[in-house]
Design a protein around this motif. Structure first.
Motif, PDB file in Angstrom:
ATOM      1  N   PRO A   1      56.407 -28.929 -12.948  1.00 52.78           N
ATOM      2  CA  PRO A   1      55.873 -29.730 -14.059  1.00 52.78           C
ATOM      3  C   PRO A   1      56.249 -29.142 -15.418  1.00 52.78           C
ATOM      4  O   PRO A   1      56.380 -27.917 -15.566  1.00 52.78           O
ATOM      5  CB  PRO A   1      54.356 -29.660 -13.831  1.00 52.78           C
ATOM      6  N   THR A   2      56.392 -30.018 -16.388  1.00 55.15           N
ATOM      7  CA  THR A   2      56.751 -29.570 -17.740  1.00 55.15           C
ATOM      8  C   THR A   2      55.671 -29.892 -18.760  1.00 55.15           C
ATOM      9  O   THR A   2      55.744 -29.420 -19.897  1.00 55.15           O
ATOM     10  CB  THR A   2      58.069 -30.221 -18.186  1.00 55.15           C
ATOM     11  N   THR A   3      54.670 -30.693 -18.378  1.00 55.84           N
ATOM     12  CA  THR A   3      53.605 -31.061 -19.308  1.00 55.84           C
ATOM     13  C   THR A   3      52.247 -30.815 -18.656  1.00 55.84           C
ATOM     14  O   THR A   3      52.130 -30.716 -17.428  1.00 55.84           O
ATOM     15  CB  THR A   3      53.675 -32.542 -19.704  1.00 55.84           C
ATOM     16  N   THR A   4      51.233 -30.748 -19.503  1.00 57.90           N
ATOM     17  CA  THR A   4      49.867 -30.571 -19.002  1.00 57.90           C
ATOM     18  C   THR A   4      49.474 -31.743 -18.119  1.00 57.90           C
ATOM     19  O   THR A   4      48.793 -31.563 -17.097  1.00 57.90           O
ATOM     20  CB  THR A   4      48.887 -30.437 -20.181  1.00 57.90           C
ATOM     21  N   ALA A   5      49.884 -32.925 -18.470  1.00 57.90           N
ATOM     22  CA  ALA A   5      49.554 -34.106 -17.671  1.00 57.90           C
ATOM     23  C   ALA A   5      50.176 -34.009 -16.283  1.00 57.90           C
ATOM     24  O   ALA A   5      49.535 -34.334 -15.275  1.00 57.90           O
ATOM     25  CB  ALA A   5      50.026 -35.374 -18.383  1.00 57.90           C
ATOM     26  N   ASP A   6      51.438 -33.576 -16.234  1.00 59.41           N
ATOM     27  CA  ASP A   6      52.093 -33.407 -14.931  1.00 59.41           C
ATOM     28  C   ASP A   6      51.351 -32.381 -14.082  1.00 59.41           C
ATOM     29  O   ASP A   6      51.112 -32.589 -12.895  1.00 59.41           O
ATOM     30  CB  ASP A   6      53.543 -32.954 -15.116  1.00 59.41           C
ATOM     31  N   LEU A   7      50.990 -31.256 -14.693  1.00 63.38           N
ATOM     32  CA  LEU A   7      50.302 -30.193 -13.965  1.00 63.38           C
ATOM     33  C   LEU A   7      48.932 -30.661 -13.481  1.00 63.38           C
ATOM     34  O   LEU A   7      48.512 -30.356 -12.356  1.00 63.38           O
ATOM     35  CB  LEU A   7      50.166 -28.953 -14.852  1.00 63.38           C
ATOM     36  N   GLY A   8      48.226 -31.405 -14.305  1.00 64.55           N
ATOM     37  CA  GLY A   8      46.899 -31.888 -13.948  1.00 64.55           C
ATOM     38  C   GLY A   8      46.901 -32.861 -12.791  1.00 64.55           C
ATOM     39  O   GLY A   8      45.863 -33.096 -12.166  1.00 64.55           O
ATOM     40  N   GLY A   9      48.053 -33.438 -12.487  1.00 62.53           N
ATOM     41  CA  GLY A   9      48.130 -34.379 -11.370  1.00 62.53           C
ATOM     42  C   GLY A   9      48.390 -33.725 -10.033  1.00 62.53           C
ATOM     43  O   GLY A   9      48.477 -34.399  -9.013  1.00 62.53           O
ATOM     44  N   ILE A  10      48.512 -32.394 -10.004  1.00 61.81           N
ATOM     45  CA  ILE A  10      48.806 -31.675  -8.767  1.00 61.81           C
ATOM     46  C   ILE A  10      47.509 -31.304  -8.063  1.00 61.81           C
ATOM     47  O   ILE A  10      46.551 -30.841  -8.696  1.00 61.81           O
ATOM     48  CB  ILE A  10      49.653 -30.416  -9.070  1.00 61.81           C
ATOM     49  N   SER A  11      47.454 -31.510  -6.762  1.00 66.31           N
ATOM     50  CA  SER A  11      46.256 -31.231  -5.977  1.00 66.31           C
ATOM     51  C   SER A  11      45.858 -29.771  -6.103  1.00 66.31           C
ATOM     52  O   SER A  11      46.687 -28.871  -5.967  1.00 66.31           O
ATOM     53  CB  SER A  11      46.510 -31.565  -4.503  1.00 66.31           C
ATOM     54  N   GLY A  12      44.580 -29.546  -6.401  1.00 67.94           N
ATOM     55  CA  GLY A  12      44.067 -28.196  -6.547  1.00 67.94           C
ATOM     56  C   GLY A  12      43.983 -27.723  -7.979  1.00 67.94           C
ATOM     57  O   GLY A  12      43.495 -26.619  -8.237  1.00 67.94           O
ATOM     58  N   VAL A  13      44.437 -28.542  -8.922  1.00 60.96           N
ATOM     59  CA  VAL A  13      44.348 -28.192 -10.344  1.00 60.96           C
ATOM     60  C   VAL A  13      43.262 -29.051 -10.971  1.00 60.96           C
ATOM     61  O   VAL A  13      43.493 -30.196 -11.357  1.00 60.96           O
ATOM     62  CB  VAL A  13      45.691 -28.402 -11.074  1.00 60.96           C
ATOM     63  N   GLY A  14      42.038 -28.513 -11.038  1.00 63.08           N
ATOM     64  CA  GLY A  14      40.927 -29.215 -11.653  1.00 63.08           C
ATOM     65  C   GLY A  14      40.915 -29.023 -13.151  1.00 63.08           C
ATOM     66  O   GLY A  14      41.741 -28.281 -13.721  1.00 63.08           O
ATOM     67  N   ALA A  15      39.944 -29.665 -13.809  1.00 59.91           N
ATOM     68  CA  ALA A  15      39.905 -29.656 -15.269  1.00 59.91           C
ATOM     69  C   ALA A  15      39.750 -28.245 -15.831  1.00 59.91           C
ATOM     70  O   ALA A  15      40.429 -27.864 -16.795  1.00 59.91           O
ATOM     71  CB  ALA A  15      38.764 -30.553 -15.751  1.00 59.91           C
ATOM     72  N   ALA A  16      38.842 -27.447 -15.255  1.00 62.64           N
ATOM     73  CA  ALA A  16      38.606 -26.104 -15.795  1.00 62.64           C
ATOM     74  C   ALA A  16      39.821 -25.212 -15.619  1.00 62.64           C
ATOM     75  O   ALA A  16      40.185 -24.458 -16.527  1.00 62.64           O
ATOM     76  CB  ALA A  16      37.381 -25.485 -15.110  1.00 62.64           C
ATOM     77  N   LYS A  17      40.463 -25.278 -14.470  1.00 65.87           N
ATOM     78  CA  LYS A  17      41.648 -24.436 -14.242  1.00 65.87           C
ATOM     79  C   LYS A  17      42.821 -24.909 -15.090  1.00 65.87           C
ATOM     80  O   LYS A  17      43.649 -24.104 -15.525  1.00 65.87           O
ATOM     81  CB  LYS A  17      42.010 -24.428 -12.764  1.00 65.87           C
ATOM     82  N   LEU A  18      42.914 -26.210 -15.304  1.00 68.97           N
ATOM     83  CA  LEU A  18      43.978 -26.723 -16.175  1.00 68.97           C
ATOM     84  C   LEU A  18      43.814 -26.161 -17.578  1.00 68.97           C
ATOM     85  O   LEU A  18      44.783 -25.726 -18.211  1.00 68.97           O
ATOM     86  CB  LEU A  18      43.949 -28.250 -16.196  1.00 68.97           C
ATOM     87  N   GLU A  19      42.572 -26.146 -18.072  1.00 71.29           N
ATOM     88  CA  GLU A  19      42.313 -25.632 -19.412  1.00 71.29           C
ATOM     89  C   GLU A  19      42.535 -24.126 -19.479  1.00 71.29           C
ATOM     90  O   GLU A  19      43.094 -23.610 -20.441  1.00 71.29           O
ATOM     91  CB  GLU A  19      40.873 -25.969 -19.812  1.00 71.29           C
ATOM     92  N   ARG A  20      42.122 -23.404 -18.428  1.00 73.37           N
ATOM     93  CA  ARG A  20      42.178 -21.947 -18.449  1.00 73.37           C
ATOM     94  C   ARG A  20      43.577 -21.404 -18.186  1.00 73.37           C
ATOM     95  O   ARG A  20      44.019 -20.448 -18.806  1.00 73.37           O
ATOM     96  CB  ARG A  20      41.189 -21.390 -17.422  1.00 73.37           C
ATOM     97  N   TYR A  21      44.269 -22.025 -17.220  1.00 74.00           N
ATOM     98  CA  TYR A  21      45.537 -21.453 -16.759  1.00 74.00           C
ATOM     99  C   TYR A  21      46.757 -22.330 -17.041  1.00 74.00           C
ATOM    100  O   TYR A  21      47.877 -21.925 -16.740  1.00 74.00           O
ATOM    101  CB  TYR A  21      45.478 -21.209 -15.248  1.00 74.00           C
ATOM    102  N   GLY A  22      46.541 -23.509 -17.597  1.00 72.92           N
ATOM    103  CA  GLY A  22      47.638 -24.451 -17.757  1.00 72.92           C
ATOM    104  C   GLY A  22      48.808 -23.898 -18.556  1.00 72.92           C
ATOM    105  O   GLY A  22      49.972 -23.987 -18.138  1.00 72.92           O
ATOM    106  N   ASP A  23      48.525 -23.312 -19.713  1.00 74.10           N
ATOM    107  CA  ASP A  23      49.605 -22.797 -20.554  1.00 74.10           C
ATOM    108  C   ASP A  23      50.385 -21.701 -19.840  1.00 74.10           C
ATOM    109  O   ASP A  23      51.627 -21.645 -19.913  1.00 74.10           O
ATOM    110  CB  ASP A  23      49.035 -22.253 -21.870  1.00 74.10           C
TER     111      ASP A  23
END
Length: 638
Positions: free
Chosen positions: A605-627
């Motif tokens: 994935p190249t964007t936060t939206a792409d990463l957020g669509g992957i199974s196992g990536v919830g909202a809190a982990k996306l915010e904490r570890y996404g970058d």
């Protein structure tokens, strides 16, 4: 992140009736309520519930009770965690796993769930802080050790807040006939008596129909929804080998199939644990010991290292393992025979929680059978207890000696007959030969008869010496060279004779008695001696196979089946995860499981939206570890 509270309604579904309770066998097709699915997606990043989870979740959300049997790695925790977030109040989890509560809370907090625990490891100030958070409604989940519920202050504390539900984890501990009985669990009937309007769920990975009935009776869950999930763990390859220098066999198994993998090795005694850990370390395999005799700080440190570091081997007694949520344990090995199939299944189930190929390996020999029989005979329990223990051992011995599919026999024990050959156990991958052992059995039993007529009983080695015509100093001194069976068994090697004795013990045609494990005839021995019963035996494997030669498929590393670019990215992501976890002081799987990193490596994935669509990536982990994870992907691509 705070999870919005919503009311939910339970849903009915088609079920089978059994003993006044709803019993669900196998996967359920109906979905969960929208509120539960919303929590699952936002918090855990999963699109759908698996198997029976939806029915259990909806029952609890709607205020009903449930008794859940689900294999290790089957997703039991979600069955109470999601309803705790949907219902008003705090989900109270009763768990015996004091040493792991902090890790469980860390994992939940990484998801944005407000969690805490109360146990004896906390300081008074830490307990007061957790109690205040509960009373003010600031906890989604609260973990308690069962013994705390006997303390009046704990009951008063719970009365002061709002309880969403009670979850009784490791519920098999309530069974007095079970393999892990804990007396404190007997007091948990107070939950339905003091808080009758609060839904309860009891969960375990290991219980026969008999144990399930005992759990339901003792916890007053006879009218609850009973869910019995599929016990099969198809990613685990089951292997049982004849002992012949077991530590060398273990070393060959690890080097040949699991080099660099994390795993658990179970031993029966504390001394064996320490000796085996030292042996593996000397052989270049990083290993740590764990048993109840070690200092508490040493146990805690070793457990923390095993959870947080890659590639460590934990050598332990059964004091270690319950509740261990490390998903990438690639093997569980036993150097000694467990006491029951329930114990064996639970311990081997700690391998492959992530669904990746893993191995359950057991080395098993005559001395194991003699030792277990002797322990039962000399146990403090009454006749009924010894009889039950013998039945448990008999079932496990039958699994060890079978010439048919091990998985099929294992599942049948837990009430899933007729599953067919699995194709992923040693007896399927390399079918063993059987042979007519009636005549050797008669020779051995005849030797016992002749010695018993003299009022004499001996262990296996002495009988083998007589049969093979070995005029040892002891045989000669006792005058046993004149026994009529002396030297009539030279056609079999000592190893083959030990296999004969082991299998006769396993099938009840022989037994052992006394401190020294002397061989004795049984009521059925006469059937063989009189020619009324044929004895079919499993042929002993060649020495190369006993020494650890591969008898099955080696478990593949999580990256093995990824295309080369994705495999490279997967390893980079694992390195990023290790550094992130070390900095946070949590196990690596708390950051992300291997399965999620595999999905990220494939999707790149190249964007936060792409990463957020992957199974196992919830909202809190996306915010904490996404970058961080997107930076790792970009560095690989660049």
């Amino acid at each position: 992140m705070c999870v919005a509270r919503q009311d939910g309604n339970g849903r009915s579904g088609s079920v089978e009736r059994e003993a006044g309770a709803d019993v669900v066998l196998g996967p359920a097709e109906d979905g969960a309520s929208s509120s539960a699915l919303d929590v699952l997606r936002r918090v855990w990043g999963y699109e759908h519930f698996r198997g029976d989870q939806a029915r259990i979740v909806d029952t609890l959300v709607g205020g009903g009770d449930a008794l859940v049997l689900m294999p290790t790695g089957g997703g039991k925790s979600l069955c109470y965690q999601v309803p705790s977030l949907v219902r008003e109040g705090t989900g109270v989890v009763v768990s015996p796993l004091i040493a792991l509560m902090a890790d469980q809370v860390d994992a939940l907090e990484a998801l944005g769930v407000r969690a805490g625990f109360l146990n004896s490891t906390q300081s008074p100030a830490q307990r007061r802080e957790t109690e205040a958070a509960y009373l003010s409604g600031e906890l989604d989940l609260l973990y308690l050790a069962p013994e705390r519920l006997k303390v009046p202050d704990t009951a008063r504390l719970l009365d002061g807040g709002t309880i969403a539900l009670f979850a009784i984890d490791e519920a098999h501990c309530v069974s007095q006939w079970g393999h892990d009985f804990r007396p404190d669990y007997l007091a948990l009937s107070v939950l339905s008596e003091r808080w009758p309007g609060v839904p309860r769920v009891a969960l375990t990975a290991t219980a026969t129909a008999e144990t399930r009935t005992e759990i339901a009776d003792r916890l007053q869950l006879n009218e609850a929804l009973h869910v019995v999930a599929d016990f099969d763990r198809p990613n685990i390859t089951y292997r049982i080998v004849a002992k012949d220098n077991p530590r060398a066999q273990l070393l060959a198994f690890l080097r040949g199939e699991h080099a660099g993998d994390a795993g658990i090795v179970y031993c029966l005694s504390r001394a064996s644990v320490e000796q085996t850990a030292a042996y593996l370390t000397d052989q270049g395999i990083p290993a740590l010991p764990y048993h109840a005799g070690l200092d508490r700080e040493v146990r805690a440190r070793n457990q923390a290292r095993f959870l947080r570091e890659d590639g460590l081997v934990m050598v332990a007694t059964i004091a270690f393992g319950m509740g261990i949520d490390k998903p990438d344990v690639r093997f569980v090995a036993h150097l000694d025979l467990p006491k029951s199939i329930e114990g064996y299944y639970q311990e081997t189930g700690r391998a492959g929680r992530d669904g990746q190929p893993s191995t359950a390996w057991l080395a098993y020999g005559l001395a194991d059978v003699v030792q277990q029989r002797r322990m039962i005979e000399s146990s403090d329990g009454d006749a009924a207890h010894r009889r039950r223990a013998a039945q448990h051992l008999d079932a496990l011995l039958a699994l060890c000696e079978t010439v048919t599919c091990r998985r099929e026999q294992l599942l049948a024990y837990f009430g899933q007959p007729g599953t067919g050959a699995c194709g992923n156990c040693d007896t399927c991958l390399d079918p063993p030969e059987s042979w007519d052992g009636t005549v050797p059995a008669q020779k051995l039993l005849s030797t016992l008869v002749r010695l018993e007529r003299r009022g004499q009983r001996y262990g296996a080695g002495h009988h083998i010496d007589i049969l093979r015509g070995n005029a040892s100093q002891r045989v000669t001194r006792l005058g046993h060279t004149d026994v009529s069976t002396f030297g009539i068994g030279t056609d079999l090697s000592e190893t083959e004779w030990r296999g004969v004795i082991r299998q006769l013990l396993a099938t009840g045609l022989l037994t052992v008695q006394g401190e020294y494990g002397t061989l004795c005839l049984t009521e059925t021995s006469g059937e063989v001696l009189r020619g009324e019963r044929t004895v079919r035996l499993r042929r002993e494997a060649p020495r190369a196979a006993r020494a650890g030669g591969r008898g099955g498929r080696a478990a593949k590393a999580p990256a093995a089946e990824l295309p080369a670019p994705a495999a490279d990215l997967f390893e980079r992501l694992r390195a990023w995860r290790a550094a992130t976890a070390k900095e946070a002081g949590v196990p690596a799987y708390v950051v992300f499981h291997d399965a999620t990193l595999r999905a990220v490596a494939l999707a790149s994935p190249t964007t936060t939206a792409d990463l957020g669509g992957i199974s196992g990536v919830g909202a809190a982990k996306l915010e904490r570890y996404g970058d961080g994870i997107l930076a790792a992907v970009a560095a690989h691509s660049g």
